[in-house]
Design an enzyme around this catalytic site. Structure first.
Site, PDB file in Angstrom:
ATOM      1  CB  SER A 119     -31.651  61.503  24.582  1.00  0.00           C
ATOM      2  OG  SER A 119     -31.936  62.650  24.315  1.00  0.00           O
ATOM      3  CG  HIS A 140     -27.228  58.552  23.119  1.00  0.00           C
ATOM      4  ND1 HIS A 140     -28.157  57.653  24.130  1.00  0.00           N
ATOM      5  CD2 HIS A 140     -28.361  59.610  23.113  1.00  0.00           C
ATOM      6  CE1 HIS A 140     -28.307  58.915  25.584  1.00  0.00           C
ATOM      7  NE2 HIS A 140     -28.342  59.748  24.432  1.00  0.00           N
ATOM      8  CD  GLU A 152     -26.419  54.266  25.068  1.00  0.00           C
ATOM      9  OE1 GLU A 152     -27.535  53.546  25.548  1.00  0.00           O
ATOM     10  OE2 GLU A 152     -27.411  55.540  24.012  1.00  0.00           O
ATOM     11  CG  ASN A 190     -31.065  57.630  28.706  1.00  0.00           C
ATOM     12  OD1 ASN A 190     -30.050  58.004  29.650  1.00  0.00           O
ATOM     13  ND2 ASN A 190     -30.965  58.351  27.722  1.00  0.00           N
TER      14      ASN A 190
HETATM   15  P1  NAD Z   1     -30.292  72.480  23.358  1.00  0.00           P
HETATM   16  O1  NAD Z   1     -31.609  73.408  23.619  1.00  0.00           O
HETATM   17  O2  NAD Z   1     -28.900  73.106  24.537  1.00  0.00           O
HETATM   18  O3  NAD Z   1     -29.548  73.124  21.908  1.00  0.00           O
HETATM   19  C1  NAD Z   1     -30.087  73.298  21.083  1.00  0.00           C
HETATM   20  C2  NAD Z   1     -30.276  73.575  19.463  1.00  0.00           C
HETATM   21  O4  NAD Z   1     -30.132  73.461  18.569  1.00  0.00           O
HETATM   22  C3  NAD Z   1     -30.117  75.074  19.487  1.00  0.00           C
HETATM   23  O5  NAD Z   1     -28.786  75.812  19.693  1.00  0.00           O
HETATM   24  C4  NAD Z   1     -31.231  76.077  19.305  1.00  0.00           C
HETATM   25  O6  NAD Z   1     -31.179  77.303  18.350  1.00  0.00           O
HETATM   26  C5  NAD Z   1     -30.819  74.482  17.410  1.00  0.00           C
HETATM   27  N1  NAD Z   1     -31.637  74.569  16.387  1.00  0.00           N
HETATM   28  C6  NAD Z   1     -32.885  74.085  16.447  1.00  0.00           C
HETATM   29  N2  NAD Z   1     -34.187  74.825  15.364  1.00  0.00           N
HETATM   30  C7  NAD Z   1     -32.641  74.432  14.731  1.00  0.00           C
HETATM   31  C8  NAD Z   1     -32.338  73.837  13.036  1.00  0.00           C
HETATM   32  N3  NAD Z   1     -33.469  74.256  12.217  1.00  0.00           N
HETATM   33  N4  NAD Z   1     -31.558  73.763  12.886  1.00  0.00           N
HETATM   34  C9  NAD Z   1     -30.248  74.355  13.413  1.00  0.00           C
HETATM   35  N5  NAD Z   1     -30.069  74.191  14.555  1.00  0.00           N
HETATM   36  C10 NAD Z   1     -31.785  74.403  15.969  1.00  0.00           C
HETATM   37  O7  NAD Z   1     -30.774  71.000  23.732  1.00  0.00           O
HETATM   38  P2  NAD Z   1     -29.593  70.209  23.903  1.00  0.00           P
HETATM   39  O8  NAD Z   1     -29.482  69.710  24.710  1.00  0.00           O
HETATM   40  O9  NAD Z   1     -27.904  70.397  23.013  1.00  0.00           O
HETATM   41  O10 NAD Z   1     -30.148  68.663  22.968  1.00  0.00           O
HETATM   42  C11 NAD Z   1     -29.484  68.640  21.618  1.00  0.00           C
HETATM   43  C12 NAD Z   1     -29.563  66.829  21.398  1.00  0.00           C
HETATM   44  O11 NAD Z   1     -29.351  66.405  21.876  1.00  0.00           O
HETATM   45  C13 NAD Z   1     -31.121  66.357  21.089  1.00  0.00           C
HETATM   46  O12 NAD Z   1     -31.897  65.380  19.978  1.00  0.00           O
HETATM   47  C14 NAD Z   1     -31.105  66.270  23.341  1.00  0.00           C
HETATM   48  O13 NAD Z   1     -32.000  64.429  22.887  1.00  0.00           O
HETATM   49  C15 NAD Z   1     -30.404  64.818  22.829  1.00  0.00           C
HETATM   50  N6  NAD Z   1     -28.891  64.683  24.112  1.00  0.00           N
HETATM   51  C16 NAD Z   1     -29.603  65.563  25.158  1.00  0.00           C
HETATM   52  C17 NAD Z   1     -28.504  64.966  26.138  1.00  0.00           C
HETATM   53  C18 NAD Z   1     -28.364  66.768  27.429  1.00  0.00           C
HETATM   54  O14 NAD Z   1     -28.038  65.842  28.088  1.00  0.00           O
HETATM   55  N7  NAD Z   1     -29.029  67.291  27.536  1.00  0.00           N
HETATM   56  C19 NAD Z   1     -28.048  64.456  26.388  1.00  0.00           C
HETATM   57  C20 NAD Z   1     -27.577  63.873  25.091  1.00  0.00           C
HETATM   58  C21 NAD Z   1     -28.037  63.614  23.915  1.00  0.00           C
END
Ligand code: NAD
Length: 282
Positions: A119, A140, A152, A190
């Site tokens: 993001s 996204h 997006e 965002n």
């Molecule tokens: P999260 O913390 O819920 O999940 C992240 C996962 O990645 C965890 O389960 C972790 O174990 C795993 N991980 C860490 N290192 C790893 C590796 N080397 N190989 C494989 N898996 C690994 O995070 P999230 O909220 O799901 O966010 C994930 C992505 O999505 C981020 O880039 C975030 O910016 C983006 N995003 C989040 C949202 C939101 O609202 N949460 C919205 C849009 C985009």
């Protein structure tokens, strides 16, 4: 794109949602996480989400079973090698994402598209860290993925038209509505949303209205389903602060300065719903 199977890196909030959307649309998914507990949690949350859809008669029980059967989980990167596309949705950290992308692309045939759900990290910069910059793109999704229809699609400077079309097709196949944007901090949604939330904190800090009235005003006056302060509590105040700091640094424009009240609440550990207290108490 031959949607044989989609590889998804991470099994957190977003990855699970993306996996569910793919599986319900008939696409086979390999969900990869380094943490087995995250995979177990991810699968459980997908099953619970599908149960809710069945309860609301939006999905037949047979479709739920079929969707679950399309999701394979793994802690071994090798399991992604037969994917027709890989979507990276692991923890938001630049160095980690570069490491993941390099590991994954070494396993994949050259024509396979790599997408990231970041993001805040530059798509152009991440693309440049791979050997397939023209086949790299931002996809996204919005949280919760099964309910939010927007995707997006962010084109890096190097993204090819073919890659863009393939990812747009996938978004449509998932029943989503894609919009295409150029790479820039915060992309589009965002970039507008988080400064609006930050402004709500300024209004609160200046004592112009109570939190409840600010939220009520934006709900009724702008037809927003939830007020900006309540939304900040849902997103996480720490996340909102980090995003504003990225904009401030990247654009070098003081209009993105985080509100001191937002900083103060984060310093106090009042991060929103996840800590039981933010602007509101839960
Ligand atoms: P999260 O913390 O819920 O999940 C992240 C996962 O990645 C965890 O389960 C972790 O174990 C795993 N991980 C860490 N290192 C790893 C590796 N080397 N190989 C494989 N898996 C690994 O995070 P999230 O909220 O799901 O966010 C994930 C992505 O999505 C981020 O880039 C975030 O910016 C983006 N995003 C989040 C949202 C939101 O609202 N949460 C919205 C849009 C985009």
């Amino acid at each position: 794109m031959a949607t044989g199977s989609v590889g998804i890196v991470g099994a957190g909030t977003m990855s699970s949602g993306i996996a569910q959307a793919c599986a319900v649309s008939g696409i086979t998914v390999t969900l990869l996480d380094v943490n087995q507990e995250a995979l177990d949690r991810g699968l459980k949350s997908i099953a619970a989400s599908l149960d809710r859809l069945v309860a609301k008669a939006k999905l037949a029980d047979g479709e739920k079973q079929a969707a679950l059967a399309r999701i394979e989980t793994s802690t071994a990167y090798q399991s992604l090698s037969s994917s027709r596309m890989v979507i990276e949705a692991a923890t938001e950290n630049y160095d980690l994402k570069v490491k993941i992308l390099r590991t994954v692309e070494a396993l994949l045939p050259p024509d396979v598209i790599l997408a990231t759900n970041t993001s805040s990290i530059s798509i152009t910069k991440l693309a440049a860290m791979t050997q397939r910059a023209d086949r790299f793109i931002g996809m996204h999704f919005f949280n919760p993925v099964p309910l939010m229809s927007l995707v997006e699609i962010i084109r890096g400077l190097q993204t090819s038209d073919k890659t863009h079309e393939a990812v747009k097709d996938l978004a449509l196949r998932l029943g989503k509505t894609p919009i295409t944007v150029k790479n820039a901090p915060g992309f589009v949604v965002n970039r507008i949303l988080v400064p609006m939330i930050n402004e709500a904190f300024f209004v609160l800090a200046e004592g112009l209205a109570t939190a409840k009235d600010i939220d009520e005003g934006m709900k009724l006056g702008c037809n927003q389903p939830i007020g900006p302060l309540a939304l900040a509590d849902m997103i996480g105040l720490d996340v909102c602060l980090a995003v504003m700091e990225v904009y401030l640094n990247e654009f070098g424009d003081s209009k993105y300065r985080p509100c001191p009240l937002l900083k103060e609440l984060v310093a106090a550990g009042r991060l929103g719903r996840k800590t039981g207290q933010g602007v509101y108490s839960y």
